[in-house]
Design a protein around this motif. Structure first.
Motif, mmCIF file in Angstrom:
data_model
loop_
_atom_site.group_PDB
_atom_site.id
_atom_site.type_symbol
_atom_site.label_atom_id
_atom_site.label_comp_id
_atom_site.label_asym_id
_atom_site.label_seq_id
_atom_site.Cartn_x
_atom_site.Cartn_y
_atom_site.Cartn_z
ATOM 1 N N THR A 22 -41.824 -10.466 35.825
ATOM 2 C CA THR A 22 -43.360 -10.809 36.011
ATOM 3 C C THR A 22 -43.855 -11.718 35.096
ATOM 4 O OG1 THR A 22 -43.515 -8.458 36.483
ATOM 5 C CG2 THR A 22 -45.330 -9.674 36.075
ATOM 6 N N LEU A 23 -43.368 -11.783 33.801
ATOM 7 C CA LEU A 23 -43.655 -12.762 32.971
ATOM 8 C C LEU A 23 -43.094 -14.101 33.203
ATOM 9 C CD1 LEU A 23 -43.864 -10.818 29.521
ATOM 10 C CD2 LEU A 23 -45.685 -11.603 31.252
ATOM 11 N N ILE A 24 -42.164 -14.288 33.748
ATOM 12 C CA ILE A 24 -41.336 -15.316 34.247
ATOM 13 C C ILE A 24 -41.971 -16.175 35.437
ATOM 14 C CG2 ILE A 24 -39.207 -16.383 35.086
ATOM 15 C CD1 ILE A 24 -37.651 -14.375 33.290
ATOM 16 N N LEU A 25 -42.204 -15.140 36.325
ATOM 17 C CA LEU A 25 -42.932 -15.606 37.515
ATOM 18 C C LEU A 25 -44.155 -15.946 37.350
ATOM 19 C CD1 LEU A 25 -42.636 -15.892 40.797
ATOM 20 C CD2 LEU A 25 -43.630 -13.415 40.965
ATOM 21 N N VAL A 26 -45.150 -15.477 36.531
ATOM 22 C CA VAL A 26 -46.579 -15.811 36.254
ATOM 23 C C VAL A 26 -46.792 -17.016 35.430
ATOM 24 C CG1 VAL A 26 -48.704 -14.772 35.604
ATOM 25 C CG2 VAL A 26 -47.156 -13.429 37.132
ATOM 26 N N LEU A 27 -46.029 -16.950 34.476
ATOM 27 C CA LEU A 27 -45.957 -17.929 33.438
ATOM 28 C C LEU A 27 -44.915 -19.287 33.467
ATOM 29 C CD1 LEU A 27 -46.450 -15.542 30.276
ATOM 30 C CD2 LEU A 27 -48.006 -16.717 31.439
ATOM 31 N N PHE A 28 -43.996 -18.968 33.674
ATOM 32 C CA PHE A 28 -42.969 -20.067 33.637
ATOM 33 C C PHE A 28 -42.736 -20.714 34.960
ATOM 34 C CE2 PHE A 28 -41.477 -17.282 29.882
ATOM 35 C CZ PHE A 28 -41.908 -18.349 28.995
ATOM 36 N N VAL A 29 -42.553 -19.984 36.025
ATOM 37 C CA VAL A 29 -42.414 -20.684 37.196
ATOM 38 C C VAL A 29 -43.231 -21.623 37.567
ATOM 39 C CG1 VAL A 29 -42.309 -20.310 39.917
ATOM 40 C CG2 VAL A 29 -41.010 -19.114 38.297
ATOM 41 N N ILE A 41 -42.903 -24.959 35.404
ATOM 42 C CA ILE A 41 -41.410 -25.677 36.010
ATOM 43 C C ILE A 41 -41.713 -26.268 37.083
ATOM 44 C CG2 ILE A 41 -39.238 -25.186 36.829
ATOM 45 C CD1 ILE A 41 -38.976 -22.935 34.869
ATOM 46 N N CYS A 42 -42.558 -25.596 38.084
ATOM 47 C CA CYS A 42 -42.792 -26.517 39.338
ATOM 48 C C CYS A 42 -43.615 -27.462 39.243
ATOM 49 C CB CYS A 42 -43.464 -25.254 40.251
ATOM 50 S SG CYS A 42 -42.356 -24.044 41.183
ATOM 51 N N SER A 43 -44.779 -27.349 38.367
ATOM 52 C CA SER A 43 -45.709 -28.534 38.242
ATOM 53 C C SER A 43 -45.520 -29.603 37.401
ATOM 54 C CB SER A 43 -46.951 -28.035 37.719
ATOM 55 O OG SER A 43 -46.717 -27.494 36.474
ATOM 56 N N HIS A 44 -44.520 -29.155 36.482
ATOM 57 C CA HIS A 44 -43.993 -30.227 35.504
ATOM 58 C C HIS A 44 -42.486 -31.107 36.005
ATOM 59 C CE1 HIS A 44 -46.900 -28.689 33.009
ATOM 60 N NE2 HIS A 44 -46.943 -29.653 32.024
ATOM 61 N N TYR A 45 -41.693 -30.181 36.772
ATOM 62 C CA TYR A 45 -40.524 -30.904 37.012
ATOM 63 C C TYR A 45 -40.165 -30.859 38.505
ATOM 64 C CZ TYR A 45 -39.488 -29.849 32.006
ATOM 65 O OH TYR A 45 -39.632 -29.825 30.733
ATOM 66 N N ILE A 46 -40.506 -29.997 39.110
ATOM 67 C CA ILE A 46 -40.210 -29.918 40.644
ATOM 68 C C ILE A 46 -41.015 -30.700 41.519
ATOM 69 C CG2 ILE A 46 -39.748 -28.440 42.710
ATOM 70 C CD1 ILE A 46 -38.714 -26.281 40.638
ATOM 71 N N GLU A 47 -42.418 -30.488 41.194
ATOM 72 C CA GLU A 47 -43.337 -31.223 42.053
ATOM 73 C C GLU A 47 -43.436 -32.701 41.840
ATOM 74 O OE1 GLU A 47 -47.789 -31.003 43.671
ATOM 75 O OE2 GLU A 47 -47.140 -29.829 41.823
ATOM 76 N N VAL A 63 -40.559 -23.558 47.793
ATOM 77 C CA VAL A 63 -40.218 -23.405 46.507
ATOM 78 C C VAL A 63 -40.699 -22.220 45.846
ATOM 79 C CG1 VAL A 63 -39.778 -24.372 44.239
ATOM 80 C CG2 VAL A 63 -39.310 -25.799 46.036
ATOM 81 N N MET A 64 -41.841 -22.098 45.915
ATOM 82 C CA MET A 64 -42.764 -20.875 45.024
ATOM 83 C C MET A 64 -42.543 -19.642 45.884
ATOM 84 S SD MET A 64 -44.302 -21.745 42.518
ATOM 85 C CE MET A 64 -45.304 -20.549 42.281
ATOM 86 N N LEU A 65 -42.447 -19.594 47.330
ATOM 87 C CA LEU A 65 -41.810 -18.409 47.811
ATOM 88 C C LEU A 65 -40.374 -18.047 47.705
ATOM 89 C CD1 LEU A 65 -43.372 -19.070 51.401
ATOM 90 C CD2 LEU A 65 -44.137 -17.435 49.734
#
Length: 130
Positions: free
Chosen positions: A16-23, A26-32, A60-62
């Motif tokens: 839960t913490l990984i999904l809510v905090l880190f994903v 990661i998505c906004s700084h690297y993937i997007e 990606v988020m899904l």
């Protein structure tokens, strides 16, 4: 994979913490930025490049949610993991955000159970005819 109660609970919290905090980070700084750079000025049909980037980011988020969300936690850690998920949201001070993953999980479990029962009933009826 069989986990102990404490490991399942901690696993639910961790996912839960990984999904809510880190994903999101990661998505906004690297993937997007990577996707935006590679889709730049690429218009597909009537979709602009920003719309294509948004669609790819949703996918990606899904995918992250399927792996780290309620269903993934339930498959990996069971009911105790779901309790960890709820506790994870509580630790973040966002307990109301646990309603959607837990509610979705409950709906899919009910649908799966009714489908399984209907299938068993149909197979029993076919076996009795033979």
């Amino acid at each position: 994979m069989k986990h102990g109660l404490l490991a399942s609970f901690v696993g639910g919290i961790a996912f839960t913490l990984i999904l809510v905090l880190f994903v999101p980070l990661i998505c906004s700084h690297y993937i997007e930025p990577f996707i935006a750079e590679n889709v730049e000025n690429a218009n597909i049909a009537w979709l602009s490049s920003s719309m294509v980037t948004t669609i790819i980011m949703w996918i990606v988020m899904l995918l992250f949610m399927m792996v780290l969300g309620g269903g993934g936690i339930f498959k990996a850690f069971g009911v105790v993991g779901i309790l960890g998920l709820i506790c994870g949201y509580y630790l973040l001070g966002r307990i109301e955000d646990a309603i959607i993953p837990v509610g979705t999980l409950v709906v899919f479990m009910v649908l799966s159970y009714t489908h399984k029962k209907k299938k068993e009933k149909k197979e029993a009826a076919e076996a009795s005819r033979k």
